[in-house]
Scaffold this motif. Structure first.
Motif, PDB file in Angstrom:
ATOM      1  N   ILE A 258       0.721  -1.395   0.191  1.00  0.00           N
ATOM      2  CA  ILE A 258      -0.003  -0.199   0.166  1.00  0.00           C
ATOM      3  C   ILE A 258       1.029   1.062   0.426  1.00  0.00           C
ATOM      4  O   ILE A 258       0.241   1.964  -0.606  1.00  0.00           O
ATOM      5  CB  ILE A 258      -0.957  -0.227   1.379  1.00  0.00           C
ATOM      6  CG1 ILE A 258      -1.504  -1.253   1.364  1.00  0.00           C
ATOM      7  CG2 ILE A 258      -1.751   1.300   1.732  1.00  0.00           C
ATOM      8  CD1 ILE A 258      -2.525  -1.079   1.992  1.00  0.00           C
ATOM      9  N   ARG A 259       1.484   1.496   1.071  1.00  0.00           N
ATOM     10  CA  ARG A 259       2.142   2.192   0.558  1.00  0.00           C
ATOM     11  C   ARG A 259       3.826   2.465  -0.194  1.00  0.00           C
ATOM     12  O   ARG A 259       3.597   4.129  -1.234  1.00  0.00           O
ATOM     13  CB  ARG A 259       3.740   2.568   2.831  1.00  0.00           C
ATOM     14  CG  ARG A 259       3.060   2.644   3.478  1.00  0.00           C
ATOM     15  CD  ARG A 259       3.726   2.177   4.647  1.00  0.00           C
ATOM     16  NE  ARG A 259       3.092   2.407   5.523  1.00  0.00           N
ATOM     17  CZ  ARG A 259       3.401   3.664   6.280  1.00  0.00           C
ATOM     18  NH1 ARG A 259       3.753   4.066   6.340  1.00  0.00           N
ATOM     19  NH2 ARG A 259       2.442   3.730   7.404  1.00  0.00           N
ATOM     20  N   GLN A 260       4.307   1.731  -0.704  1.00  0.00           N
ATOM     21  CA  GLN A 260       4.602   1.463  -2.105  1.00  0.00           C
ATOM     22  C   GLN A 260       3.510   1.868  -3.835  1.00  0.00           C
ATOM     23  O   GLN A 260       4.272   3.457  -4.431  1.00  0.00           O
ATOM     24  CB  GLN A 260       4.753   0.903  -3.381  1.00  0.00           C
ATOM     25  CG  GLN A 260       6.014   0.365  -4.097  1.00  0.00           C
ATOM     26  CD  GLN A 260       7.514   1.192  -3.819  1.00  0.00           C
ATOM     27  OE1 GLN A 260       8.239   0.155  -3.782  1.00  0.00           O
ATOM     28  NE2 GLN A 260       7.126   2.144  -4.467  1.00  0.00           N
ATOM     29  N   THR A 261       2.180   1.727  -3.625  1.00  0.00           N
ATOM     30  CA  THR A 261       1.140   2.403  -4.334  1.00  0.00           C
ATOM     31  C   THR A 261       1.313   3.835  -3.936  1.00  0.00           C
ATOM     32  O   THR A 261       0.929   4.217  -5.270  1.00  0.00           O
ATOM     33  CB  THR A 261       0.005   1.312  -4.584  1.00  0.00           C
ATOM     34  OG1 THR A 261       0.490   0.185  -4.370  1.00  0.00           O
ATOM     35  CG2 THR A 261      -0.574   1.953  -5.031  1.00  0.00           C
ATOM     36  N   TYR A 262       0.740   4.003  -3.564  1.00  0.00           N
ATOM     37  CA  TYR A 262       0.788   5.279  -2.829  1.00  0.00           C
ATOM     38  C   TYR A 262       1.893   6.628  -2.980  1.00  0.00           C
ATOM     39  O   TYR A 262       1.563   7.363  -3.693  1.00  0.00           O
ATOM     40  CB  TYR A 262       0.577   5.596  -1.266  1.00  0.00           C
ATOM     41  CG  TYR A 262       0.552   7.361  -0.493  1.00  0.00           C
ATOM     42  CD1 TYR A 262      -1.141   7.785  -0.369  1.00  0.00           C
ATOM     43  CD2 TYR A 262       1.555   7.866   0.299  1.00  0.00           C
ATOM     44  CE1 TYR A 262      -1.104   9.471  -0.314  1.00  0.00           C
ATOM     45  CE2 TYR A 262       1.225   9.059   0.385  1.00  0.00           C
ATOM     46  CZ  TYR A 262       0.203   9.586   0.357  1.00  0.00           C
ATOM     47  OH  TYR A 262       0.434  10.765   0.315  1.00  0.00           O
ATOM     48  N   GLY A 263       3.395   5.600  -2.459  1.00  0.00           N
ATOM     49  CA  GLY A 263       4.369   6.574  -3.204  1.00  0.00           C
ATOM     50  C   GLY A 263       4.480   6.668  -4.697  1.00  0.00           C
ATOM     51  O   GLY A 263       4.828   8.287  -4.518  1.00  0.00           O
ATOM     52  N   HIS A 264       4.003   5.942  -5.122  1.00  0.00           N
ATOM     53  CA  HIS A 264       4.042   5.844  -7.021  1.00  0.00           C
ATOM     54  C   HIS A 264       2.900   7.364  -7.563  1.00  0.00           C
ATOM     55  O   HIS A 264       3.222   7.823  -8.516  1.00  0.00           O
ATOM     56  CB  HIS A 264       4.151   4.333  -7.326  1.00  0.00           C
ATOM     57  CG  HIS A 264       5.310   3.687  -7.717  1.00  0.00           C
ATOM     58  ND1 HIS A 264       4.996   2.746  -8.568  1.00  0.00           N
ATOM     59  CD2 HIS A 264       6.220   4.102  -6.760  1.00  0.00           C
ATOM     60  CE1 HIS A 264       6.795   2.216  -7.972  1.00  0.00           C
ATOM     61  NE2 HIS A 264       6.754   3.119  -7.216  1.00  0.00           N
ATOM     62  N   ARG A 265       1.735   6.382  -7.184  1.00  0.00           N
ATOM     63  CA  ARG A 265       0.454   7.859  -7.166  1.00  0.00           C
ATOM     64  C   ARG A 265       0.539   9.038  -6.471  1.00  0.00           C
ATOM     65  O   ARG A 265       0.586  10.032  -7.471  1.00  0.00           O
ATOM     66  CB  ARG A 265      -0.989   7.476  -6.353  1.00  0.00           C
ATOM     67  CG  ARG A 265      -1.674   7.868  -7.014  1.00  0.00           C
ATOM     68  CD  ARG A 265      -2.806   7.422  -5.938  1.00  0.00           C
ATOM     69  NE  ARG A 265      -3.689   6.001  -5.890  1.00  0.00           N
ATOM     70  CZ  ARG A 265      -4.564   5.924  -7.097  1.00  0.00           C
ATOM     71  NH1 ARG A 265      -4.756   7.032  -7.722  1.00  0.00           N
ATOM     72  NH2 ARG A 265      -4.603   5.077  -7.064  1.00  0.00           N
ATOM     73  N   PHE A 266       1.729   9.084  -5.935  1.00  0.00           N
ATOM     74  CA  PHE A 266       2.207  10.840  -4.978  1.00  0.00           C
ATOM     75  C   PHE A 266       3.322  11.240  -6.124  1.00  0.00           C
ATOM     76  O   PHE A 266       2.771  12.476  -6.020  1.00  0.00           O
ATOM     77  CB  PHE A 266       2.633  10.750  -3.622  1.00  0.00           C
ATOM     78  CG  PHE A 266       3.122  11.943  -3.513  1.00  0.00           C
ATOM     79  CD1 PHE A 266       1.873  12.654  -2.426  1.00  0.00           C
ATOM     80  CD2 PHE A 266       4.411  12.703  -3.518  1.00  0.00           C
ATOM     81  CE1 PHE A 266       2.647  13.955  -1.799  1.00  0.00           C
ATOM     82  CE2 PHE A 266       4.918  13.391  -2.485  1.00  0.00           C
ATOM     83  CZ  PHE A 266       3.588  14.333  -2.088  1.00  0.00           C
ATOM     84  N   GLU A 267       4.262  10.344  -6.055  1.00  0.00           N
ATOM     85  CA  GLU A 267       5.402  10.414  -7.817  1.00  0.00           C
ATOM     86  C   GLU A 267       4.622  11.972  -8.743  1.00  0.00           C
ATOM     87  O   GLU A 267       4.177  12.521  -9.676  1.00  0.00           O
ATOM     88  CB  GLU A 267       6.062  10.101  -8.213  1.00  0.00           C
ATOM     89  CG  GLU A 267       7.339   9.311  -6.408  1.00  0.00           C
ATOM     90  CD  GLU A 267       8.206   8.239  -6.863  1.00  0.00           C
ATOM     91  OE1 GLU A 267       9.148   8.803  -7.877  1.00  0.00           O
ATOM     92  OE2 GLU A 267       7.553   7.531  -6.370  1.00  0.00           O
ATOM     93  N   GLU A 268       3.040  10.347  -9.358  1.00  0.00           N
ATOM     94  CA  GLU A 268       2.778  10.827 -11.061  1.00  0.00           C
ATOM     95  C   GLU A 268       2.318  12.231 -10.555  1.00  0.00           C
ATOM     96  O   GLU A 268       1.152  12.935 -10.721  1.00  0.00           O
ATOM     97  CB  GLU A 268       1.847   9.553 -11.333  1.00  0.00           C
ATOM     98  CG  GLU A 268       2.481   8.431 -11.832  1.00  0.00           C
ATOM     99  CD  GLU A 268       1.364   7.402 -11.334  1.00  0.00           C
ATOM    100  OE1 GLU A 268       0.272   7.450 -11.047  1.00  0.00           O
ATOM    101  OE2 GLU A 268       2.215   6.728 -11.953  1.00  0.00           O
ATOM    102  N   THR A 269       1.151  12.298  -9.024  1.00  0.00           N
ATOM    103  CA  THR A 269       0.539  13.722  -9.185  1.00  0.00           C
ATOM    104  C   THR A 269       1.575  14.590  -9.092  1.00  0.00           C
ATOM    105  O   THR A 269       1.073  16.022  -9.487  1.00  0.00           O
ATOM    106  CB  THR A 269      -0.127  13.422  -8.112  1.00  0.00           C
ATOM    107  OG1 THR A 269      -0.873  12.621  -8.243  1.00  0.00           O
ATOM    108  CG2 THR A 269      -0.973  14.507  -7.170  1.00  0.00           C
TER     109      THR A 269
END
Length: 535
Positions: A258-269
């Motif tokens: 979950i944290r990895q997915t959130y991190g990637h979503r944050f970078e994309e945003t």
């Protein structure tokens, strides 16, 4: 039962005298029809009948029961009762008034606005009031409420929008918002309903039992739904409301995935935002989640774009250390942070740079100019590509378009050297390249070919895209001419040579040009990103 007034329309003359106000109220506005499916209609008088969609009753037999909540019950001979509710409904009226009160109170944290401001909140509430029959507008009001930090208002708005749309995507929207508000059990129930509606014939809810259990225990497991549906080759839900998840507070029990997915979503945003909203994103996330690789990494980009290289280097060093310590890796285009050398580290870099990917052991071979081509002139242009055995499938299309360009060259002396590096090619691919080298050595196509192939000692999403750059020292040693690196999954347009002439006459070098403004300042991307396009 709520108190009501009963009135019967008896004759045309009595209608004119006493019942016109009731009819005027009915036909002058849209009403919610209290039925399934939920609908909005405007009553009309036609042929001495009151019509509401397909429902109709003669005026002389019409019976109107008006209740204190504003609704009316219409009955008549040979017609089933029809209940109409005001549009906008009392709940929508109260919601809009609460939104106005929030706007009147004023924005207490304008620095935290990533996408929309309180002015946008006021504007969207006005649109809802102007078109009360269009409940879908409440979805966008809910989104802006989240952007303005009004999560309770957002939940109320989206629940009201559900009256007109109770489909799978709407249930998914409600689940996302519930999780964002910390209501994990409700989010799990809504997700279950969304899955049943979207996939009624399958056993998808059963296949997501682990995710459901994690969500009910307080993990923000909805982050995993899009990838899981893609893995199952199923149509994903509408992504409209996924933006409410970035930024948000992560839970202590959230797992690595979950944290990895959130991190990637944050970078994309972060990549899609301008300077001020990006700063708001960074500050909110830092308040929610403390130190993280993704926040330090995107903070480094923020400093880099501002021209503060030293501060950027410091943030990149923190991002690298946190990524290694937590095992959470940046998204592929940000992996350059793991090898970024900033500040004093640049001065102490060993020379020559070690061959860490093993390309020094690669085999090189090249075609020779056909016998009828006079002299050994250097090429006018080198085109450098790199690929692995999988991406090699794009080469025939690229080669065909390049041969067409060469066939149309106005200057017979203009020769192009195609330089291709392949990681671990198959025997069939090597045979194809051998035939190509033989063909261009025997016949003048205006094209020469240089091949480098071998095995990389390390493979990931970034290494084979770097082949074109790792080849450059050897390419420029062999050929003194302009060099362009680009992708092998594209093709050459018919006017490529004209475009090249313009580039050669007006520029010294170029890389990822859309990442820079006219003043030469980088405004987009990463400092290590040459880009996979033309360089």
């Amino acid at each position: 039962m709520a108190p009501h007034r009963r009135s019967r329309v008896g004759s045309s003359s009595s209608l004119c005298r006493s019942r016109l106000p009731e009819l005027q109220r009915l036909v002058s506005r849209p009403w919610h029809v209290a039925a399934e499916p939920f609908s909005v209609l405007r009553p009309a008088i036609q042929d001495f009948q009151l019509r509401v969609g397909d429902w109709a009753v003669p005026l002389e037999t019409l019976d109107v029961q008006a209740q204190e909540d504003g609704s009316v019950l219409l009955t008549g001979e040979n017609a089933s009762p029809l209940r109409l509710e005001p549009c906008p409904s009392p709940a929508v009226v109260v919601l809009l008034e609460d939104v106005r009160n929030v706007v009147r109170r004023g924005d207490q944290a304008p620095w935290a606005r990533i996408r929309d401001s309180f002015a946008s909140l006021q504007s969207e509430a006005f649109k809802v009031a102007l078109y009360p029959e269009d409940l879908s507008r409440l979805r966008y009001l809910a989104l802006i409420c989240v952007d303005c930090g009004e999560l309770a208002l957002a939940e109320r708005a989206l629940e009201l929008a559900r009256r007109a749309d109770d489909g799978a995507d709407m249930l998914y929207f409600l689940a996302l918002l519930a999780m964002r508000c910390g209501h994990h059990v409700r989010a799990a129930d809504l997700l279950h309903g969304a899955l049943l509606k979207r996939f009624p014939e399958g056993n998808i809810p059963q296949r997501m039992q682990d995710l459901d259990a994690r969500l009910r225990q307080g993990e923000n497991a909805l982050f995993l739904v899009p990838d899981l549906l893609r893995h199952l080759r199923l149509t994903p839900f509408d992504a409209l409301f996924e933006r409410v998840l970035t930024p948000m507070p992560l839970a202590e029990r959230d797992g690595w995935d979950i944290r990895q997915t959130y991190g990637h979503r944050f970078e994309e945003t972060s990549l899609r935002l301008g300077e001020k909203p990006r700063q708001a994103l960074l500050e909110l996330d830092r308040r929610f989640n403390g130190d993280s690789y993704w926040n330090a990494l995107c903070s480094g980009h923020q400093f880099w774009f501002a021209g503060n290289a030293d501060a950027a280097d410091s943030q990149y060093a923190v991002a690298k250390a946190l990524a290694i310590r937590t095992g959470l890796m940046p998204i592929h285009y940000n992996c350059g942070v793991l090898s970024w050398l900033g500040g004093a580290a640049r001065e102490g870099m060993e020379q020559p740079v070690p061959d860490r990917l093993g390309m020094g052991e690669w085999h090189w071979e090249a075609s020779v100019a056909p016998g009828d081509v006079p002299g050994a002139q250097p090429p006018a242009l080198c085109l450098v590509f790199g690929c692995d055995a999988g991406y090699f499938r794009f080469l025939p299309k690229l080669l065909l378009s390049l041969l067409r360009v060469c066939a149309s060259r106005p200057d017979p002396a203009f020769r192009i050297r195609l330089c291709l590096g392949i990681d671990t090619p198959t025997p069939e691919q090597l045979a194809f390249m051998g035939e190509l080298i033989d063909a261009v050595s025997q016949r003048d196509f205006g094209l020469d070919v240089t091949l480098a192939h071998g095995r990389l000692t390390w493979r990931d999403a970034a290494t084979y895209t770097a082949i074109r750059y790792l080849m450059l020292p050897e390419v420029v040693r062999r050929y003194a001419c302009p060099v362009i690196t680009t992708d092998c999954d594209g093709y050459f347009p018919d006017d490529f040579l004209a475009l090249f002439d313009d580039l050669r006459n007006t520029a010294d070098y170029g890389f990822w040009l859309y990442a820079y403004n006219h003043g030469g300042r980088q405004t987009f991307g990463e400092p290590w990103g040459f880009g996979a396009g033309i360089s």
